[in-house]
Design a protein around this motif. Structure first.
Motif, PDB file in Angstrom:
ATOM      1  N   ASN A 151      44.375  19.291  -6.628  1.00  7.85           N
ATOM      2  CA  ASN A 151      44.244  19.753  -7.644  1.00  7.85           C
ATOM      3  C   ASN A 151      46.031  20.424  -7.629  1.00  7.85           C
ATOM      4  OD1 ASN A 151      42.190  20.138  -6.764  1.00  7.85           O
ATOM      5  ND2 ASN A 151      42.470  21.119  -5.237  1.00  7.85           N
ATOM      6  N   ARG A 152      47.092  20.190  -8.326  1.00 11.44           N
ATOM      7  CA  ARG A 152      48.517  20.806  -9.078  1.00 11.44           C
ATOM      8  C   ARG A 152      47.966  20.918 -10.497  1.00 11.44           C
ATOM      9  NH1 ARG A 152      51.277  23.333  -6.653  1.00 11.44           N
ATOM     10  NH2 ARG A 152      52.385  21.628  -5.614  1.00 11.44           N
ATOM     11  N   ASP A 153      46.255  21.073 -10.977  1.00 12.10           N
ATOM     12  CA  ASP A 153      46.306  21.428 -12.739  1.00 12.10           C
ATOM     13  C   ASP A 153      47.487  22.926 -12.785  1.00 12.10           C
ATOM     14  OD1 ASP A 153      44.592  19.577 -12.596  1.00 12.10           O
ATOM     15  OD2 ASP A 153      43.535  20.605 -12.480  1.00 12.10           O
ATOM     16  N   TYR A 154      47.341  24.269 -11.724  1.00  8.52           N
ATOM     17  CA  TYR A 154      48.276  24.870 -11.563  1.00  8.52           C
ATOM     18  C   TYR A 154      49.249  24.270 -11.520  1.00  8.52           C
ATOM     19  CZ  TYR A 154      43.565  25.796 -13.893  1.00  8.52           C
ATOM     20  OH  TYR A 154      42.394  25.616 -14.777  1.00  8.52           O
ATOM     21  N   LEU A 155      50.892  26.174 -11.777  1.00 11.06           N
ATOM     22  CA  LEU A 155      51.857  25.892 -10.543  1.00 11.06           C
ATOM     23  C   LEU A 155      51.452  26.156  -8.772  1.00 11.06           C
ATOM     24  CD1 LEU A 155      53.899  28.363 -13.220  1.00 11.06           C
ATOM     25  CD2 LEU A 155      54.153  25.969 -11.832  1.00 11.06           C
ATOM     26  N   LEU A 156      50.427  26.123  -8.584  1.00 16.91           N
ATOM     27  CA  LEU A 156      50.246  27.336  -7.125  1.00 16.91           C
ATOM     28  C   LEU A 156      49.157  25.861  -6.791  1.00 16.91           C
ATOM     29  CD1 LEU A 156      50.406  30.933  -6.339  1.00 16.91           C
ATOM     30  CD2 LEU A 156      52.097  28.553  -6.406  1.00 16.91           C
ATOM     31  N   THR A 157      48.582  25.249  -5.595  1.00 20.97           N
ATOM     32  CA  THR A 157      48.011  24.173  -4.999  1.00 20.97           C
ATOM     33  C   THR A 157      46.526  25.712  -5.384  1.00 20.97           C
ATOM     34  OG1 THR A 157      49.125  23.462  -3.957  1.00 20.97           O
ATOM     35  CG2 THR A 157      47.108  22.823  -3.326  1.00 20.97           C
ATOM     36  N   SER A 158      46.672  26.836  -4.995  1.00 19.05           N
ATOM     37  CA  SER A 158      45.538  26.826  -4.875  1.00 19.05           C
ATOM     38  C   SER A 158      44.724  27.953  -6.191  1.00 19.05           C
ATOM     39  CB  SER A 158      45.565  28.223  -3.794  1.00 19.05           C
ATOM     40  OG  SER A 158      46.467  29.281  -4.428  1.00 19.05           O
ATOM     41  N   GLY A 159      45.129  27.167  -7.217  1.00 12.88           N
ATOM     42  CA  GLY A 159      44.052  27.782  -8.765  1.00 12.88           C
ATOM     43  C   GLY A 159      45.612  28.678  -8.974  1.00 12.88           C
ATOM     44  N   PHE A 160      44.854  28.074 -10.573  1.00 10.58           N
ATOM     45  CA  PHE A 160      45.375  29.069 -11.774  1.00 10.58           C
ATOM     46  C   PHE A 160      45.428  30.903 -11.110  1.00 10.58           C
ATOM     47  CE2 PHE A 160      45.255  33.102 -15.611  1.00 10.58           C
ATOM     48  CZ  PHE A 160      45.847  31.954 -16.007  1.00 10.58           C
ATOM     49  N   THR A 161      47.018  31.536 -11.528  1.00  6.42           N
ATOM     50  CA  THR A 161      46.893  32.582 -11.089  1.00  6.42           C
ATOM     51  C   THR A 161      48.039  33.630 -12.025  1.00  6.42           C
ATOM     52  OG1 THR A 161      49.427  32.345 -10.053  1.00  6.42           O
ATOM     53  CG2 THR A 161      46.970  31.856  -8.614  1.00  6.42           C
ATOM     54  N   ALA A 162      48.329  34.365 -11.876  1.00  6.69           N
ATOM     55  CA  ALA A 162      49.609  35.102 -12.493  1.00  6.69           C
ATOM     56  C   ALA A 162      50.607  34.640 -12.930  1.00  6.69           C
ATOM     57  CB  ALA A 162      49.705  36.438 -12.370  1.00  6.69           C
ATOM     58  N   ALA A 163      51.191  33.550 -12.104  1.00  9.46           N
ATOM     59  CA  ALA A 163      52.754  33.325 -12.004  1.00  9.46           C
ATOM     60  C   ALA A 163      52.549  32.008 -13.147  1.00  9.46           C
ATOM     61  CB  ALA A 163      52.866  32.264 -10.911  1.00  9.46           C
ATOM     62  N   ASP A 164      50.907  31.539 -13.457  1.00  7.59           N
ATOM     63  CA  ASP A 164      50.512  30.252 -14.910  1.00  7.59           C
ATOM     64  C   ASP A 164      50.690  31.337 -16.505  1.00  7.59           C
ATOM     65  OD1 ASP A 164      50.034  27.693 -13.304  1.00  7.59           O
ATOM     66  OD2 ASP A 164      48.573  29.594 -12.008  1.00  7.59           O
ATOM     67  N   ILE A 165      50.469  32.002 -16.268  1.00  4.99           N
ATOM     68  CA  ILE A 165      50.509  33.268 -16.953  1.00  4.99           C
ATOM     69  C   ILE A 165      52.035  33.814 -17.425  1.00  4.99           C
ATOM     70  CG2 ILE A 165      50.232  35.913 -17.930  1.00  4.99           C
ATOM     71  CD1 ILE A 165      47.046  35.641 -16.338  1.00  4.99           C
ATOM     72  N   SER A 166      52.813  34.369 -16.086  1.00  4.68           N
ATOM     73  CA  SER A 166      53.851  34.466 -16.622  1.00  4.68           C
ATOM     74  C   SER A 166      54.650  33.351 -16.840  1.00  4.68           C
ATOM     75  CB  SER A 166      55.011  34.928 -14.749  1.00  4.68           C
ATOM     76  OG  SER A 166      54.282  36.576 -14.808  1.00  4.68           O
ATOM     77  N   VAL A 167      55.249  32.068 -16.813  1.00  6.44           N
ATOM     78  CA  VAL A 167      55.591  30.899 -17.262  1.00  6.44           C
ATOM     79  C   VAL A 167      54.896  30.492 -17.849  1.00  6.44           C
ATOM     80  CG1 VAL A 167      56.461  28.561 -16.279  1.00  6.44           C
ATOM     81  CG2 VAL A 167      56.480  30.136 -14.316  1.00  6.44           C
ATOM     82  N   GLY A 168      53.732  30.759 -18.202  1.00  7.80           N
ATOM     83  CA  GLY A 168      53.006  29.752 -19.898  1.00  7.80           C
ATOM     84  C   GLY A 168      53.653  31.067 -20.886  1.00  7.80           C
ATOM     85  N   GLN A 169      53.256  32.363 -20.523  1.00  7.51           N
ATOM     86  CA  GLN A 169      54.115  33.585 -21.807  1.00  7.51           C
ATOM     87  C   GLN A 169      55.516  32.648 -21.859  1.00  7.51           C
ATOM     88  OE1 GLN A 169      56.569  35.858 -21.594  1.00  7.51           O
ATOM     89  NE2 GLN A 169      56.246  36.063 -23.883  1.00  7.51           N
ATOM     90  N   ALA A 170      56.659  32.495 -20.927  1.00  3.44           N
ATOM     91  CA  ALA A 170      57.499  31.993 -21.785  1.00  3.44           C
ATOM     92  C   ALA A 170      58.196  30.314 -22.235  1.00  3.44           C
ATOM     93  CB  ALA A 170      58.184  32.166 -19.889  1.00  3.44           C
ATOM     94  N   VAL A 171      57.057  29.914 -21.448  1.00  3.26           N
ATOM     95  CA  VAL A 171      57.197  28.779 -22.484  1.00  3.26           C
ATOM     96  C   VAL A 171      56.431  29.189 -23.884  1.00  3.26           C
ATOM     97  CG1 VAL A 171      56.149  26.176 -22.582  1.00  3.26           C
ATOM     98  CG2 VAL A 171      57.192  27.223 -20.438  1.00  3.26           C
ATOM     99  N   TYR A 172      56.123  29.194 -24.322  1.00  2.60           N
ATOM    100  CA  TYR A 172      55.486  29.925 -25.734  1.00  2.60           C
ATOM    101  C   TYR A 172      56.236  30.212 -26.353  1.00  2.60           C
ATOM    102  CZ  TYR A 172      53.595  32.536 -29.389  1.00  2.60           C
ATOM    103  OH  TYR A 172      53.258  33.320 -30.449  1.00  2.60           O
TER     104      TYR A 172
END
Length: 222
Positions: A151-172
């Motif tokens: 399940n490593r589709d997101y930064l955390l094994t437990s799934g999509f979180t605000a961590a993906d939003i934070s880093v995703g916006q930085a990557v944008y």
């Protein structure tokens, strides 16, 4: 009522994306990315004259990491947040705040490519160094996403979180200067998270952002 003070294509986009994902009631006050952020009225919200600033029930907040932690604790402790005592809490905090590590290098590149109007003011050496540092940040995200666990589709094994939003916006933001061509896992993850319904409303209206093109090529060395 929650009011987000926002400038398109800045760090406040991170908070806007999060608010959209939370699906709570809020309003946005859009500011020009100029010296008006130094006006005393705005400085009472954000003393360094930066965005985002958040007004919520008579209180005021600034700094994206703090805003992210607060909003998740209050409105989405289990879905977008990871609270103390949960297995992914440490990783969640690390990646929420890693977004700022990447953002500071993108900010330096934005200054060089966009804010400095005269070519003589730009430094190809600084541009090269900061682009390399963005690449190192991509390396860190690539390594995280390439970890051979389920399940490593997101930064955390437990799934999509605000961590993906934070880093995703930085990557944008960083993609305006450094492509993801050498980071396939990051590219796949970025496509996955920006395909969410909450992302598109966070984008700037045409002509309102700070960037006038999708990509700024490296400045030539003399």
């Amino acid at each position: 009522m929650i009011t987000l003070h926002h400038c398109p294509q800045t760090r406040s986009m991170r908070t806007l994306w999060l608010l959209n994902e939370l699906e709570i009631e809020f309003r946005v006050r859009v500011h020009a990315f100029d010296r008006s952020l130094r006006d005393p009225e705005y400085l009472s919200l954000s003393p360094a004259g930066r965005v985002p600033a958040l007004e919520i029930e008579g209180e005021r907040m600034f700094e994206t990491g703090a805003i992210t932690e607060y909003l998740c604790e209050r409105f989405s402790p289990e879905r977008l947040g990871r609270m103390p005592g949960t297995p992914d809490r440490m990783a969640w905090l690390v990646w929420v705040h890693f977004a700022e590590t990447l953002s500071q290098h993108t900010a330096a590149l934005t200054q060089q490519h966009v804010a400095l109007r005269e070519d003589a003011m730009r430094s190809p050496i600084v541009m090269k160094l900061e682009a390399a540092r963005v690449g190192k940040c991509y390396d860190a995200i690539e390594a995280r996403l390439s970890t051979p666990v389920e399940n490593r589709d997101y930064l955390l094994t437990s799934g999509f979180t605000a961590a993906d939003i934070s880093v995703g916006q930085a990557v944008y933001m960083a993609r305006h200067f450094v492509t993801l061509d050498r980071h396939p896992a990051v590219a796949d993850w970025y496509a996955r998270i920006t395909g969410r319904d909450s992302f598109a409303p966070s984008l700037p209206e045409p002509g309102t952002g700070i960037y006038d093109r999708e990509f700024y090529p490296p400045w030539p060395m003399e």
